[in-house]
Design a protein around this motif. Sequence first.
Motif, PDB file in Angstrom:
ATOM      1  N   ASN A   1       0.812  -1.211   0.000  1.00  0.00           N
ATOM      2  CA  ASN A   1       0.000   0.000   0.000  1.00  0.00           C
ATOM      3  C   ASN A   1       0.848   1.265   0.000  1.00  0.00           C
ATOM      4  OD1 ASN A   1      -2.775  -0.823  -0.124  1.00  0.00           O
ATOM      5  ND2 ASN A   1      -2.540  -1.702   1.904  1.00  0.00           N
ATOM      6  N   ILE A   2       1.960   1.272   0.716  1.00  0.00           N
ATOM      7  CA  ILE A   2       2.861   2.420   0.670  1.00  0.00           C
ATOM      8  C   ILE A   2       3.422   2.571  -0.739  1.00  0.00           C
ATOM      9  CG2 ILE A   2       5.104   3.316   1.440  1.00  0.00           C
ATOM     10  CD1 ILE A   2       4.491   2.165   4.199  1.00  0.00           C
ATOM     11  N   PHE A   3       3.818   1.456  -1.337  1.00  0.00           N
ATOM     12  CA  PHE A   3       4.348   1.477  -2.703  1.00  0.00           C
ATOM     13  C   PHE A   3       3.320   2.061  -3.674  1.00  0.00           C
ATOM     14  CE2 PHE A   3       5.681  -0.160  -6.785  1.00  0.00           C
ATOM     15  CZ  PHE A   3       7.064  -0.177  -6.720  1.00  0.00           C
ATOM     16  N   LEU A   4       2.086   1.598  -3.582  1.00  0.00           N
ATOM     17  CA  LEU A   4       1.027   2.108  -4.461  1.00  0.00           C
ATOM     18  C   LEU A   4       0.788   3.598  -4.217  1.00  0.00           C
ATOM     19  CD1 LEU A   4      -1.584  -0.804  -4.262  1.00  0.00           C
ATOM     20  CD2 LEU A   4      -0.016  -0.283  -6.144  1.00  0.00           C
ATOM     21  N   ASN A   5       0.825   4.010  -2.958  1.00  0.00           N
ATOM     22  CA  ASN A   5       0.656   5.428  -2.636  1.00  0.00           C
ATOM     23  C   ASN A   5       1.763   6.269  -3.266  1.00  0.00           C
ATOM     24  OD1 ASN A   5      -1.620   4.890  -1.118  1.00  0.00           O
ATOM     25  ND2 ASN A   5      -0.528   4.853   0.847  1.00  0.00           N
ATOM     26  N   GLU A   6       2.993   5.757  -3.222  1.00  0.00           N
ATOM     27  CA  GLU A   6       4.115   6.481  -3.822  1.00  0.00           C
ATOM     28  C   GLU A   6       3.918   6.667  -5.322  1.00  0.00           C
ATOM     29  OE1 GLU A   6       6.897   7.980  -2.846  1.00  0.00           O
ATOM     30  OE2 GLU A   6       6.765   7.583  -0.684  1.00  0.00           O
ATOM     31  N   LEU A   7       3.328   5.674  -5.972  1.00  0.00           N
ATOM     32  CA  LEU A   7       3.104   5.757  -7.421  1.00  0.00           C
ATOM     33  C   LEU A   7       1.790   6.455  -7.772  1.00  0.00           C
ATOM     34  CD1 LEU A   7       4.244   2.238  -8.710  1.00  0.00           C
ATOM     35  CD2 LEU A   7       5.587   4.331  -8.469  1.00  0.00           C
ATOM     36  N   GLY A   8       0.974   6.737  -6.759  1.00  0.00           N
ATOM     37  CA  GLY A   8      -0.304   7.389  -7.010  1.00  0.00           C
ATOM     38  C   GLY A   8      -1.327   6.469  -7.650  1.00  0.00           C
ATOM     39  N   ILE A   9      -1.244   5.178  -7.344  1.00  0.00           N
ATOM     40  CA  ILE A   9      -2.150   4.191  -7.936  1.00  0.00           C
ATOM     41  C   ILE A   9      -3.264   3.844  -6.958  1.00  0.00           C
ATOM     42  CG2 ILE A   9      -2.339   1.789  -8.730  1.00  0.00           C
ATOM     43  CD1 ILE A   9       0.526   2.046  -9.761  1.00  0.00           C
TER      44      ILE A   9
ATOM     45  N   ALA B   1       6.636  -9.065  -5.688  1.00  0.00           N
ATOM     46  CA  ALA B   1       6.202  -9.354  -7.062  1.00  0.00           C
ATOM     47  C   ALA B   1       5.102  -8.381  -7.483  1.00  0.00           C
ATOM     48  CB  ALA B   1       5.708 -10.793  -7.165  1.00  0.00           C
ATOM     49  N   ILE B   2       4.192  -8.080  -6.576  1.00  0.00           N
ATOM     50  CA  ILE B   2       3.121  -7.119  -6.866  1.00  0.00           C
ATOM     51  C   ILE B   2       3.708  -5.733  -7.107  1.00  0.00           C
ATOM     52  CG2 ILE B   2       1.112  -5.939  -5.898  1.00  0.00           C
ATOM     53  CD1 ILE B   2       0.475  -8.617  -4.439  1.00  0.00           C
ATOM     54  N   CYS B   3       4.650  -5.339  -6.265  1.00  0.00           N
ATOM     55  CA  CYS B   3       5.296  -4.032  -6.434  1.00  0.00           C
ATOM     56  C   CYS B   3       6.045  -3.965  -7.761  1.00  0.00           C
ATOM     57  CB  CYS B   3       6.255  -3.762  -5.278  1.00  0.00           C
ATOM     58  SG  CYS B   3       5.457  -3.485  -3.683  1.00  0.00           S
ATOM     59  N   ARG B   4       6.735  -5.038  -8.125  1.00  0.00           N
ATOM     60  CA  ARG B   4       7.457  -5.071  -9.393  1.00  0.00           C
ATOM     61  C   ARG B   4       6.496  -4.926 -10.581  1.00  0.00           C
ATOM     62  NH1 ARG B   4      12.689  -6.190  -9.612  1.00  0.00           N
ATOM     63  NH2 ARG B   4      13.754  -7.160  -7.838  1.00  0.00           N
ATOM     64  N   TYR B   5       5.339  -5.539 -10.494  1.00  0.00           N
ATOM     65  CA  TYR B   5       4.364  -5.429 -11.574  1.00  0.00           C
ATOM     66  C   TYR B   5       4.002  -3.970 -11.823  1.00  0.00           C
ATOM     67  CZ  TYR B   5      -0.113  -5.434 -13.963  1.00  0.00           C
ATOM     68  OH  TYR B   5      -1.137  -5.156 -14.840  1.00  0.00           O
ATOM     69  N   PHE B   6       3.660  -3.263 -10.741  1.00  0.00           N
ATOM     70  CA  PHE B   6       3.258  -1.866 -10.909  1.00  0.00           C
ATOM     71  C   PHE B   6       4.443  -0.984 -11.300  1.00  0.00           C
ATOM     72  CE2 PHE B   6      -0.344  -3.295  -8.245  1.00  0.00           C
ATOM     73  CZ  PHE B   6      -1.372  -2.871  -9.070  1.00  0.00           C
ATOM     74  N   ASP B   7       5.623  -1.320 -10.823  1.00  0.00           N
ATOM     75  CA  ASP B   7       6.809  -0.557 -11.190  1.00  0.00           C
ATOM     76  C   ASP B   7       7.082  -0.688 -12.683  1.00  0.00           C
ATOM     77  OD1 ASP B   7       9.264   0.953 -10.070  1.00  0.00           O
ATOM     78  OD2 ASP B   7      10.194  -0.623 -11.272  1.00  0.00           O
ATOM     79  N   GLU B   8       6.909  -1.886 -13.227  1.00  0.00           N
ATOM     80  CA  GLU B   8       7.141  -2.116 -14.651  1.00  0.00           C
ATOM     81  C   GLU B   8       6.160  -1.327 -15.511  1.00  0.00           C
ATOM     82  OE1 GLU B   8       9.406  -3.811 -16.427  1.00  0.00           O
ATOM     83  OE2 GLU B   8      10.552  -4.358 -14.628  1.00  0.00           O
ATOM     84  N   LEU B   9       4.951  -1.102 -14.993  1.00  0.00           N
ATOM     85  CA  LEU B   9       3.964  -0.336 -15.760  1.00  0.00           C
ATOM     86  C   LEU B   9       4.370   1.121 -15.912  1.00  0.00           C
ATOM     87  CD1 LEU B   9       0.548  -1.638 -14.325  1.00  0.00           C
ATOM     88  CD2 LEU B   9       1.721  -2.356 -16.416  1.00  0.00           C
ATOM     89  N   GLN B  10       5.177   1.613 -14.950  1.00  0.00           N
ATOM     90  CA  GLN B  10       5.574   3.025 -14.979  1.00  0.00           C
ATOM     91  C   GLN B  10       7.094   3.164 -14.989  1.00  0.00           C
ATOM     92  OE1 GLN B  10       3.561   5.437 -12.058  1.00  0.00           O
ATOM     93  NE2 GLN B  10       1.683   4.270 -12.177  1.00  0.00           N
ATOM     94  N   LEU B  11       7.775   2.207 -15.602  1.00  0.00           N
ATOM     95  CA  LEU B  11       9.229   2.153 -15.569  1.00  0.00           C
ATOM     96  C   LEU B  11       9.853   3.453 -16.069  1.00  0.00           C
ATOM     97  CD1 LEU B  11      11.283   0.041 -14.683  1.00  0.00           C
ATOM     98  CD2 LEU B  11      11.451  -0.699 -17.058  1.00  0.00           C
ATOM     99  N   SER B  12      10.758   4.018 -15.244  1.00  0.00           N
ATOM    100  CA  SER B  12      11.434   5.268 -15.597  1.00  0.00           C
ATOM    101  C   SER B  12      12.702   5.381 -14.762  1.00  0.00           C
ATOM    102  CB  SER B  12      10.524   6.470 -15.313  1.00  0.00           C
ATOM    103  OG  SER B  12      10.372   6.644 -13.914  1.00  0.00           O
ATOM    104  N   GLU B  13      13.398   6.494 -14.909  1.00  0.00           N
ATOM    105  CA  GLU B  13      14.602   6.728 -14.108  1.00  0.00           C
ATOM    106  C   GLU B  13      14.263   6.856 -12.629  1.00  0.00           C
ATOM    107  OE1 GLU B  13      16.920   9.948 -15.572  1.00  0.00           O
ATOM    108  OE2 GLU B  13      17.256   9.039 -17.540  1.00  0.00           O
ATOM    109  N   ASN B  14      13.005   7.117 -12.336  1.00  0.00           N
ATOM    110  CA  ASN B  14      12.573   7.247 -10.938  1.00  0.00           C
ATOM    111  C   ASN B  14      12.017   5.939 -10.376  1.00  0.00           C
ATOM    112  OD1 ASN B  14      13.175  10.051 -10.806  1.00  0.00           O
ATOM    113  ND2 ASN B  14      11.276  10.503 -11.898  1.00  0.00           N
TER     114      ASN B  14
END
Length: 204
Positions: free
Chosen positions: A16-24, A68-81
């Motif tokens: 949930n913290i990870f999703l909050n950081e990405l604004g998802i 694995a869940i965090c990696r999935y969402f990270d891959e959707l918004q992959l960037s230098e950040n």
Amino acid sequence: MKLYEMAVTPNCHRVNIFLNELGITLEHVHVDVRAGENLTADFASKSANGRVPTLQLDDGTFICESIAICRYFDELQLSENSLFGHGAVERAQVEMWNRIVEFNGLTMASSALRNITGVYKDRETCIPAWGEECKLRVQAFLPQLEQQLSKADFIIGAKFTVADITAWIFVSFCENRLGLPVQSQYPAIAAWYQQLAQRPAFAA
């Protein structure tokens, strides 16, 4: 998408913290782990490990394991950040420290609580002596985390990553569940912890 979770558990909190950081934002479905709802045949058909969190995609695919869940969402918004790092060296450092904190810290802390308190004794063998050993291992790991955080603002330097989320969950668990006075004993951890607590994703 749906996230099956029990929000107070460490791994669900991490996602949930990870999703909050990405604004998802997505639909959350509460699973009462204490009552054994994750042990039902219905939940087993969704989650390969029978645990929360478990993510259901719109096409019916299920993903369990918090990282694995965090990696999935990270891959959707992959960037230098990316919260998993950018470039071979940085990504390797994030992976390294996330695993160090998870295996030497968070996993040991969780094992300590489960075995000492017997909170899930209805479904697993609890060994109090092993719980006490796990707690000692947690305490032995904290100086290493303190040393790392005394070098820079975040776990791997100047950049906030998923390793910081894992470590923050670990320290919070130590203080709130195991009664360890981490921040009063380790000034670098305390400064870092309070800095992260001010981030909107953590405050939420």
